[in-house]
Write an enzyme that holds these catalytic residues in place. Structure first.
Site, mmCIF file in Angstrom:
data_model
loop_
_atom_site.group_PDB
_atom_site.id
_atom_site.type_symbol
_atom_site.label_atom_id
_atom_site.label_comp_id
_atom_site.label_asym_id
_atom_site.label_seq_id
_atom_site.Cartn_x
_atom_site.Cartn_y
_atom_site.Cartn_z
ATOM 1 N N GLU A 122 36.800 41.859 52.904
ATOM 2 C CA GLU A 122 35.429 41.844 53.433
ATOM 3 C C GLU A 122 34.945 40.447 53.831
ATOM 4 O OE1 GLU A 122 32.769 44.053 50.886
ATOM 5 O OE2 GLU A 122 34.043 45.846 51.077
ATOM 6 N N GLY A 123 35.447 39.433 53.128
ATOM 7 C CA GLY A 123 35.062 38.055 53.465
ATOM 8 C C GLY A 123 35.552 37.681 54.855
ATOM 9 N N LYS A 124 36.818 38.004 55.125
ATOM 10 C CA LYS A 124 37.380 37.754 56.469
ATOM 11 C C LYS A 124 36.605 38.525 57.526
ATOM 12 C CE LYS A 124 42.360 37.572 55.541
ATOM 13 N NZ LYS A 124 43.629 38.273 55.831
ATOM 14 N N ASP A 143 46.463 36.739 58.984
ATOM 15 C CA ASP A 143 47.144 36.459 57.718
ATOM 16 C C ASP A 143 46.890 34.996 57.411
ATOM 17 O OD1 ASP A 143 48.882 37.839 55.685
ATOM 18 O OD2 ASP A 143 49.949 35.952 55.950
ATOM 19 N N GLY A 202 37.118 33.900 48.096
ATOM 20 C CA GLY A 202 38.434 33.409 47.684
ATOM 21 C C GLY A 202 38.427 31.990 47.125
ATOM 22 N N TYR A 203 39.216 31.130 47.761
ATOM 23 C CA TYR A 203 39.401 29.765 47.264
ATOM 24 C C TYR A 203 38.343 28.777 47.789
ATOM 25 C CZ TYR A 203 43.942 31.671 45.905
ATOM 26 O OH TYR A 203 44.928 32.445 45.342
ATOM 27 N N ASP A 204 37.338 29.249 48.500
ATOM 28 C CA ASP A 204 36.337 28.331 49.072
ATOM 29 C C ASP A 204 35.679 27.405 48.031
ATOM 30 O OD1 ASP A 204 36.448 28.745 51.870
ATOM 31 O OD2 ASP A 204 35.388 30.636 51.667
ATOM 32 N N LYS A 259 31.017 26.793 58.553
ATOM 33 C CA LYS A 259 32.422 27.083 58.209
ATOM 34 C C LYS A 259 33.154 27.648 59.421
ATOM 35 C CE LYS A 259 35.601 29.662 55.305
ATOM 36 N NZ LYS A 259 35.849 30.807 54.447
ATOM 37 N N ARG A 270 40.210 29.993 60.443
ATOM 38 C CA ARG A 270 39.971 31.301 61.076
ATOM 39 C C ARG A 270 39.201 31.140 62.392
ATOM 40 N NH1 ARG A 270 38.650 33.247 56.806
ATOM 41 N NH2 ARG A 270 40.762 33.989 56.459
HETATM 42 P P1 ITT Z 1 44.154 41.664 54.554
HETATM 43 O O1 ITT Z 1 45.649 41.524 54.458
HETATM 44 O O2 ITT Z 1 43.703 43.081 54.407
HETATM 45 O O3 ITT Z 1 43.580 40.989 55.769
HETATM 46 P P2 ITT Z 1 44.148 39.892 52.259
HETATM 47 O O4 ITT Z 1 43.064 39.234 51.480
HETATM 48 O O5 ITT Z 1 45.252 40.558 51.492
HETATM 49 O O6 ITT Z 1 43.476 40.912 53.297
HETATM 50 P P3 ITT Z 1 45.961 37.804 53.189
HETATM 51 O O7 ITT Z 1 47.206 38.441 52.721
HETATM 52 O O8 ITT Z 1 45.945 37.165 54.550
HETATM 53 O O9 ITT Z 1 44.751 38.850 53.254
HETATM 54 O O10 ITT Z 1 45.509 36.748 52.102
HETATM 55 C C1 ITT Z 1 44.559 35.806 52.411
HETATM 56 C C2 ITT Z 1 44.083 35.136 51.126
HETATM 57 O O11 ITT Z 1 44.013 33.736 51.323
HETATM 58 C C3 ITT Z 1 42.689 35.600 50.789
HETATM 59 O O12 ITT Z 1 42.715 36.783 49.993
HETATM 60 C C4 ITT Z 1 42.144 34.381 50.067
HETATM 61 O O13 ITT Z 1 42.613 34.349 48.750
HETATM 62 C C5 ITT Z 1 42.811 33.225 50.807
HETATM 63 N N1 ITT Z 1 41.982 32.759 51.937
HETATM 64 C C6 ITT Z 1 42.257 32.896 53.257
HETATM 65 N N2 ITT Z 1 41.260 32.412 54.017
HETATM 66 C C7 ITT Z 1 40.339 31.951 53.162
HETATM 67 C C8 ITT Z 1 39.076 31.352 53.337
HETATM 68 O O14 ITT Z 1 38.542 31.172 54.539
HETATM 69 N N3 ITT Z 1 38.394 31.008 52.242
HETATM 70 C C9 ITT Z 1 38.899 31.216 51.012
HETATM 71 N N4 ITT Z 1 40.067 31.790 50.753
HETATM 72 C C10 ITT Z 1 40.799 32.158 51.824
#
Ligand code: ITT
Length: 199
Positions: A10-12, A70, A154-156, A176, A182
């Site tokens: 959801e964050g993405k 990804d 996530g890691y933000d 951001k 992204r």
């Molecule tokens: P989808 O595959 O469904 O898109 P996912 O969360 O499993 O979701 P990824 O395999 O690409 O996706 O993992 C990305 C991870 O990297 C995400 O879950 C965060 O932990 C970290 N991450 C990526 N972009 C980030 C951001 O902008 N800010 C913080 N953490 C981020």
């Protein structure tokens, strides 16, 4: 024109929707399409391979234009970890509060450049005829000494931007998107889709 974003994160999704707001496209999520339970085998060895796998899987079941992201955090002092395993690191269901504190602990005693890290984002777009377009974006930073900020995901809270003196969880979502891995990957994707005559 409709584009499906193949993510369950959801964050993405929030960030991608915001970045694509100005464009003349309808952006839908897997949830909007009722495709959230489609199984995607993230077996790739690189961000790019995994982005292509996600976009192709959803393209095959929908026939629509699909974009997948990804991404992950690469910490130099941890040999690039968690990298492509960022979502699965220490367990998919482990809280980010725990994961973030764990990374801070791993970097104990390190200062400045020894704490360098980057966020990486690979994007893949699959067109209805099967053509694959990829882009990448990165943002450089350092692992903070403590978690700070409530924005992002996530890691933000541990991704510290030395030139701003803030983490990516402390800056606004708009800020951001302007500088993030992204945001950069998506801007490049727009340019390529325009060149292709898709947009
Ligand atoms: P989808 O595959 O469904 O898109 P996912 O969360 O499993 O979701 P990824 O395999 O690409 O996706 O993992 C990305 C991870 O990297 C995400 O879950 C965060 O932990 C970290 N991450 C990526 N972009 C980030 C951001 O902008 N800010 C913080 N953490 C981020």
């Amino acid at each position: 024109m409709k584009i499906i974003i193949a993510t369950g994160n959801e964050g993405k999704m929030r960030e991608i929707r915001e970045i694509m707001k100005g464009e003349d496209v309808t952006v839908t999520s897997l949830k909007d399409e009722g495709l959230e339970n489609v199984e995607i085998d993230e077996t790739g060895k690189t961000f790019e391979e995994n982005a292509i796998i996600k976009a192709k899987t959803i393209s095959e079941v929908s026939g629509e234009i699909v974009i997948a992201d990804d991404s992950g955090l690469a910490v130099d002092a941890l040999n690039g970890e968690p990298g492509i395993y960022s979502a699965r690191y220490l367990g998919r269901d482990t809280s980010y509060d725990y994961k973030n504190n764990y990374i801070i602990k791993q970097l104990e005693g390190k200062e400045g450049a020894e704490r360098s890290a980057r966020f990486v984002c690979a994007m893949a777009c699959v067109l209805p005829d099967g053509k694959v377009i990829t882009t990448e974006g990165t943002i450089e930073g350092q692992i903070g000494f403590e978690q700070k900020g409530e924005n992002g995901f996530g890691y933000d809270p541990i991704f510290f931007l030395p030139e701003r003196g803030k983490t990516t969880a402390e800056i606004s979502p708009e800020e951001k998107n302007e500088i993030s891995h992204r945001g950069k990957a998506l801007t490049k994707m727009y340019e390529k889709l325009k060149e292709e005559g898709v947009l």
